[in-house]
Enzyme design. Structure first.
Site, mmCIF file in Angstrom:
data_model
loop_
_atom_site.group_PDB
_atom_site.id
_atom_site.type_symbol
_atom_site.label_atom_id
_atom_site.label_comp_id
_atom_site.label_asym_id
_atom_site.label_seq_id
_atom_site.Cartn_x
_atom_site.Cartn_y
_atom_site.Cartn_z
ATOM 1 N N SER A 86 2.381 15.839 -11.210
ATOM 2 C CA SER A 86 2.931 15.086 -9.970
ATOM 3 C C SER A 86 4.112 14.567 -10.140
ATOM 4 O O SER A 86 4.836 14.130 -8.952
ATOM 5 C CB SER A 86 1.719 14.135 -9.727
ATOM 6 O OG SER A 86 1.951 13.042 -10.773
ATOM 7 N N LYS A 131 -1.293 5.271 -5.792
ATOM 8 C CA LYS A 131 -0.119 5.448 -5.988
ATOM 9 C C LYS A 131 0.833 4.772 -4.701
ATOM 10 O O LYS A 131 1.849 4.049 -4.913
ATOM 11 C CB LYS A 131 0.388 6.993 -5.846
ATOM 12 C CG LYS A 131 0.009 7.576 -7.229
ATOM 13 C CD LYS A 131 0.456 9.117 -7.145
ATOM 14 C CE LYS A 131 0.034 9.847 -8.483
ATOM 15 N NZ LYS A 131 0.177 11.150 -8.319
#
Length: 832
Positions: free
Chosen positions: A691, A734
């Site tokens: 990611s 996140k």
């Protein structure tokens, strides 16, 4: 062994010992003078020696072998000192052996071997006892001591023939007394031979006295051990007889037998337990076995323990559920802040339970970082439902028997933790929490996760069979709740049986509400102070959250609040005042300097530094990625303890940037003349995952183009070689990390847009989300374009502006760095 009937046979006094005699080596015995004993002879050499003696004066020299296992002894294997014997009788046996009766005459010493074949013939010198060196009084004392020791040995259980005792008692010569005693003790050959070789009679008698002393110690210890064993046996026998007599007396008096009373009590408890038919049949079978057994046997204790477990388990007991939805909402809100998804799931269960009386208990799995209240949530659910609460920790469990129990054939067997928890609950429908289900291990004793498959399957746990019980137990009405920090380590088949409910980390606003509503009141009570003594202002709490903690849960926040309370309690106890207002201006006096520097103080655009978002076990976190270029040959260096997937993402990002050299206005030749170094700070923490792909590509593009990347912006997404941005996981964690870091914009893959429905709307306030499909879209948002070209994008023909350089000692100039140094924040490292 000495023949007692011939101990008094005396050799003729006028027999003279010749200087040469045949030698008969004897094993495992030492012959003494005046000793009569039978010998069995089978070796050819020994038989011929006896025949030679019988053909002459019937005398033969008897010497003991040094080693018993030597079949054909050489002269070195035979002791030099032995006894001259006279053969009194001889008998040939059917197996070709010879039995002789020998009487010792005198001691002698071998001086020379004259003949070795077909038998040994030796020259000997007769040995006469030396004159005693001790006085007659001393000799008499030693003789009396030896005779008393012999009597002591006989009293301790040593078996000596009575005739031998009579002879010993009447002997008055020290040498003969020593020989007689040592020849009848049955000692080892070495000890007996050592006595034979002593020529001084008194010295020989003292040696025998020492041997007798050691023998007395051994016999005393042996007698003590036997007495203890006999005492234990006598005690057991006595108790048995007394118990049997007591039973007989009770029977005569008409009193109820103890065993019958126990069986009657068990029968009543079995009836009250209301067991299912199959279980009842097995329990009554074991009760009949107990009735036939003696109560003192080990097997009866095992059966009794089994019956105790069977009658104490809640086969038919159920607690009544509290189906008042409003009361349940009140209880849940009192105990926990937010967690609306979990509370809604519990209310749904109560609603269905209200409409349908019998339904299978749900199997929930709370997954989230540490400190978000997963375990305490289970207690709150039990309180809201009005059920009993049972919690077992599975962290570190490696034995399958911990779940299913041990079979009754093992000593000390017990049921597994599931059945133990049901007994502890006392009802058949408790809230059963299996804590840390992701920490279960596996070794040679089995896999506990596999044993949980039956427990946590609504279609199978109606007949859960514990190895100890051996009968099915119904778990369908139990509400199982498991907790885990990570979902991946859980066995896939086990994960499929559970309803996963993710509990993400808290935002700063949520932590503030939890601290004001729950943490501060609890710490005030635990430290013995009240709100009159201390007042934590809202800015002070926010500063504790942002400057002193960096976590997804609230455990460290509670520790810091407790630290403040302790210091206030100390001041109150010392009488230094009553009210202590705490605000940001004086917070450092209680907690010291800030542990974490807020991100707002470090906001500055940097070249080659991009901000990414990482998922960690403790929630989300911000991850900085640095890239710098330097003169070289086009090599790529990766540092920061990166995993293989993350390294591959960096290579893919570099390939993408190289393919976009025209779009980014890069000099085509710079990739082969300059090296690239990518570093992710917190190098001691392992980092992996795809990611961070677009973050690496942004940092590389910024470094090569000399364009600063926005520091108020974070991004996450996987990159392909074609520049496509692929979706990622852990979106909520996140976004929370970006919000904690006070970032204003987050770049996300467009395919993650659907996941926003799972995120509460209040979490998205104050943050702008930008959804992208390609890396080109990311570049447009993340890089700050400047009208002035950077040094890295200028053509080689356009030299940079002249710079005044201080000459070095060698006379050469120092070349300035092409890129400014990167500045990283002092923050807690995270894994991605």
């Amino acid at each position: 062994m000495t023949d007692p009937n011939e101990q008094d046979i005396q050799p003729p006094q006028n027999i003279e010992v010749p200087g040469q005699l045949p030698l008969l080596p004897v094993r495992d015995i030492v012959v003494f003078p005046y000793m009569v004993l039978p010998l069995f002879v089978g070796r050819d050499m020994s038989i011929k020696a006896i025949e030679a003696a019988l053909a002459g004066n019937r005398m033969i020299f008897l010497a003991t072998q040094k080693a018993l296992d030597v079949e054909n002894p050489a002269p070195k294997d035979i002791h030099m000192i032995g006894t001259v014997g006279i053969i009194m009788r001889m008998l040939k046996l059917p197996d070709e052996r010879i039995k002789i009766l020998v009487q010792g005459i005198a001691k002698a010493k071998i001086t020379k071997y004259i003949q070795t074949d077909p038998y040994y013939s030796v020259r000997i010198d007769k040995l006469i006892d030396t004159k005693p060196t001790a006085t007659p009084l001393e000799a008499e004392a030693v003789m009396r001591t030896v005779k008393e020791q012999i009597e002591r040995i006989v009293s301790l259980g040593k078996v000596l023939i009575p005739d031998v005792m009579v002879v010993i008692e009447n002997l008055e010569e020290p040498g003969r007394l020593a020989d007689m005693v040592v020849s009848n003790l049955g000692l080892k050959v070495d000890a007996t031979q050592a006595v034979l070789e002593i020529s001084d009679p008194i010295q020989r008698l003292r040696q025998v006295s020492d041997i007798l002393g050691k023998e007395i110690e051994v016999l005393s210890m042996q007698q003590k051990i036997q007495a203890q064993a006999k005492g234990e046996m006598d005690k057991t026998q006595r108790e048995y007889f007394l118990r049997e007599q007591l039973k007989a007396i009770q029977k005569e008096l008409g009193e109820l037998d103890e065993r019958a009373e126990e069986v009657t009590e068990f029968r009543k408890r079995i009836k009250d337990a209301k067991m299912p038919d199959k279980v009842l049949k097995e329990t009554e079978k074991q009760l009949k076995r107990l009735e036939k057994m003696h109560p003192d046997t080990a097997e009866s204790a095992t059966v009794r323990t089994y019956l105790e477990w069977m009658v104490e388990l809640p086969w038919a007991k159920r607690s009544k559920d509290n189906l008042d939805l409003k009361a349940a909402v009140k209880v849940l809100n009192e105990d926990h802040y937010d967690l609306e998804k979990v509370k809604e799931r519990i209310l749904e269960y109560l609603a269905v339970r209200k409409l349908k009386e019998k339904m299978k208990g749900p199997i929930l799995c709370f997954v989230g970082p540490p400190g978000v209240g997963k375990t305490s949530l289970g207690k709150s659910i039990a309180r809201a439902l009005g059920r009993e609460f049972v919690r077992i920790s599975l962290g570190g469990v490696r034995d399958e028997a911990e779940i299913r129990g041990h079979r009754r054939t093992y000593v000390g067997a017990l049921p597994g933790r599931i059945i133990q928890g049901m007994k502890q609950a006392g009802t058949g429908n408790p809230v059963f929490m299996l804590d840390e289900v992701d920490k279960v291990g596996m070794d040679f004793r089995g896999d506990p996760s596999a044993a949980l498959l039956e427990v946590l399957d609504p279609e199978q746990n109606s007949a859960f069979t514990d190895h100890y019980l051996g009968v099915p137990f119904d778990l369908t009405e139990v509400m199982f709740i498991t907790t885990a920090n990570l979902i991946d380590p859980i066995l896939p088949a086990l994960r499929d049986r559970m309803e996963i409910i993710e509990i993400p980390g808290y935002t700063e606003e949520e932590k503030l509400g939890i601290a004001q509503k729950y943490l501060i009141p609890r710490q005030l009570e635990e430290h013995g102070i009240t709100s009159k003594h201390v007042r934590l202002t809202e800015p002070a709490i926010r500063q504790i959250i942002s400057h002193y903690t960096r976590e997804a849960g609230v455990r460290n926040l509670e520790r810091e609040i407790a630290n403040v309370m302790r210091k206030v309690a100390k001041k109150v106890a010392e009488g230094k005042g009553q009210g202590f207002p705490i605000d940001p201006s004086n917070l450092n006096k209680y907690l010291g300097v800030s542990k974490y520097v807020p991100e707002a103080e470090l906001e500055k655009d940097e070249i080659g530094v991009a901000t990414g978002l990482a998922w960690t076990e403790a929630g989300g976190d911000v991850l900085y990625i640095e890239a710098t270029v330097m003169k070289g040959k086009g090599q790529l260096t990766l540092t920061g303890h990166l995993g293989d997937v993350m390294k591959e993402s960096a290579q893919a990002a570099l390939s993408y940037v190289r393919s976009r050299e025209k779009t980014l206005h890069l000099n085509p030749g710079m990739f082969s003349k300059q090296d690239l170094h990518i570093h992710v700070p917190a190098g001691a923490i392992p980092k992996d995952g795809p990611s961070a792909g677009i973050t690496m590509a942004t940092a590389i593009a910024s470094a090569f183009s000399g364009t600063p990347a926005r520091r108020d912006l974070a991004m996450t997404g996987e990159i392909t070689l074609r520049g496509r941005v692929l979706p990622i996981g852990g979106l909520k964690e996140k976004i929370l990390a970006a919000k904690r870091a006070k970032l204003t914009t987050v770049i996300l893959p467009r395919r993650n847009k659907k996941d926003l429905e799972e995120i509460p709307k209040h979490l998205l306030k104050g943050i702008q989300l930008a959804f992208v499909d390609t890396m080109d879209d990311v570049m447009k948002i993340a890089l700050r374009r400047s009208a002035r070209p950077s040094p890295a994008t200028r053509k080689p023909s356009a030299p940079p502006a002249p710079t005044r350089i201080r000459p070095l000692r060698s006379g050469k100039g120092r070349r300035p760095h092409e890129l400014p140094a990167t500045v990283m924040a002092n923050r807690m490292p995270a894994r991605s």
